[in-house]
Design an enzyme around this catalytic site. Structure first.
Site, PDB file in Angstrom:
ATOM      1  N   PRO A 103      42.847  49.645  40.369  1.00  0.00           N
ATOM      2  CA  PRO A 103      42.142  49.579  39.090  1.00  0.00           C
ATOM      3  C   PRO A 103      40.655  49.261  39.299  1.00  0.00           C
ATOM      4  CG  PRO A 103      44.089  48.148  39.079  1.00  0.00           C
ATOM      5  CD  PRO A 103      43.952  48.684  40.466  1.00  0.00           C
ATOM      6  N   ALA A 113      37.272  49.032  48.852  1.00  0.00           N
ATOM      7  CA  ALA A 113      38.273  49.901  49.498  1.00  0.00           C
ATOM      8  C   ALA A 113      37.736  51.329  49.631  1.00  0.00           C
ATOM      9  CB  ALA A 113      39.573  49.885  48.693  1.00  0.00           C
ATOM     10  N   ASP A 154      35.764  40.345  50.203  1.00  0.00           N
ATOM     11  CA  ASP A 154      36.476  41.551  49.760  1.00  0.00           C
ATOM     12  C   ASP A 154      36.475  42.620  50.860  1.00  0.00           C
ATOM     13  OD1 ASP A 154      36.640  40.138  47.450  1.00  0.00           O
ATOM     14  OD2 ASP A 154      35.689  41.627  46.156  1.00  0.00           O
TER      15      ASP A 154
HETATM   16  C1  MEV Z   1      35.231  38.471  44.153  1.00  0.00           C
HETATM   17  O1  MEV Z   1      36.396  39.170  44.552  1.00  0.00           O
HETATM   18  C2  MEV Z   1      35.200  37.102  44.792  1.00  0.00           C
HETATM   19  C3  MEV Z   1      34.007  36.230  44.401  1.00  0.00           C
HETATM   20  O2  MEV Z   1      34.204  34.972  45.072  1.00  0.00           O
HETATM   21  C4  MEV Z   1      32.696  36.834  44.810  1.00  0.00           C
HETATM   22  C5  MEV Z   1      32.487  36.876  46.323  1.00  0.00           C
HETATM   23  O3  MEV Z   1      33.151  36.176  47.058  1.00  0.00           O
HETATM   24  O4  MEV Z   1      31.589  37.625  46.737  1.00  0.00           O
HETATM   25  C6  MEV Z   1      33.977  35.945  42.908  1.00  0.00           C
END
Ligand code: MEV
Length: 315
Positions: A103, A113, A154
């Site tokens: 999503p 990804a 991420d």
């Molecule tokens: C986003 O998936 C995670 C956050 O902690 C931002 C980041 O780590 O860059 C909100």
């Protein structure tokens, strides 16, 4: 040049989002039920490289992409890493097609990804498959476009496709999960902008560091306790840690009525713990469940407004 393809999973953050931007640890795991897939075919007789992403209505020549477009940054990065000089119009003609079931704007790493799959597919197509470390570094450059201060968690969990214990700026630590556990992921259907929530947390922290710093530190303690629980094979004890992590994220101002409603619905249906996952403001939440009650919790989440639920086993 031969056709190549590559795929990369989605991700969820189990513990530590937002505090991770400020140097605290966080734990993230890949979610293989959803994936970004990239296929590259050489174009015979074609005059330029094209990118197609039918899911988002994209059909463009590579050189027509704006310089600041994430795909342009990913492509320029991987071409330069493979020693292919600019201009982009000189690269061998190909058609690159992107399909993704992750999503968009849901906090499940859809952008990261796609970057990882594009970088891997293009480097393989050019005959220079890149090592994970380089793929990760290039994908991080793209993440910086989405919000100015990404921690890098991420792109890291998606590149390595393993559970990661992540601390910004430190060597990547993947770890094993001796006792698998079940998570239900539920999507509020409300788009989540990580740039906005990360920006709001930064403003709050700058205005009142004495309020935010203890929250970040407490999140760090929860993450360390969660890692210990996972590695020592007692994942049931993660439930209260998730609940407290969600309460801290509420205090930071990154939850939303929709996320809170789903968190309450999951707990009411018997989840062992629940929290938002990712940037917040919308997007996804996660609930820790006994495997046998996963469907009951998923149904309660859909009844409470979730537009999609995914049941996944971690480990
Ligand atoms: C986003 O998936 C995670 C956050 O902690 C931002 C980041 O780590 O860059 C909100």
């Amino acid at each position: 040049m031969r056709a190549t393809s590559s795929t990369a999973p989605g991700k969820i953050i189990l513990f530590g989002e937002h505090a991770v931007v400020y140097g605290q640890p966080a734990i993230a795991v890949p979610v293989t039920h959803v994936r970004a897939e990239v296929r590259i075919e050489p174009t015979r007789g074609g005059d330029s490289a094209r990118i197609l992403a039918p899911g988002v209505g994209l059909d463009t020549r590579v050189e027509d992409l704006p310089l600041s477009h994430p795909l342009s940054v990913a492509l320029r990065g991987v071409l330069s890493a493979c020693g292919v000089a600019e201009p982009l119009s000189d690269i061998p003609p190909f058609t690159l097609t992107i399909h993704s079931t992750i999503p968009v704007a849901g906090g499940m790493g859809s952008g990261a990804a796609v970057s990882v799959a594009v970088i891997r597919a293009v480097s393989a197509f050019l005959g220079h498959p890149l090592p994970d470390e380089q793929v990760n570094a290039l994908a991080y450059e793209v993440e910086k476009l989405h919000h100015g201060t990404p921690s890098g968690i991420d792109n890291t969990v998606i590149t390595y496709a393993r559970p990661v214990y992540f601390v910004r700026g430190q060597p990547i630590e993947t770890f094993t999960v001796p006792t698998p556990f079940t998570i239900v992921i539920a999507d509020t259907g409300v788009p989540s902008s990580t740039a906005i929530t990360v920006g709001n947390v930064r403003k709050g922290w700058q205005a009142d560091p004495d309020r935010f710093n203890p929250w970040f530190e407490r999140v760090g303690q929860l993450v360390r306790a969660a890692r210990h629980a996972i590695e020592s094979g007692t994942p049931r004890t993660l439930g209260p840690l998730m609940d407290e992590n969600h309460a801290l994220l509420q205090q930071m101002g990154v939850s939303s009525p929709e996320l809170d409603r789903l968190v309450e619905a999951a707990r009411g249906a018997g989840a062992l713990g629940a929290k938002l996952s990712g940037g917040g403001g919308g997007g996804n939440m996660i609930a820790l469940v006994e495997a046998e009650s996963a469907e009951k919790v998923a149904e309660a989440l859909r009844n409470a407004g979730a537009v999609r639920t995914i049941v996944t086993e971690i480990g």
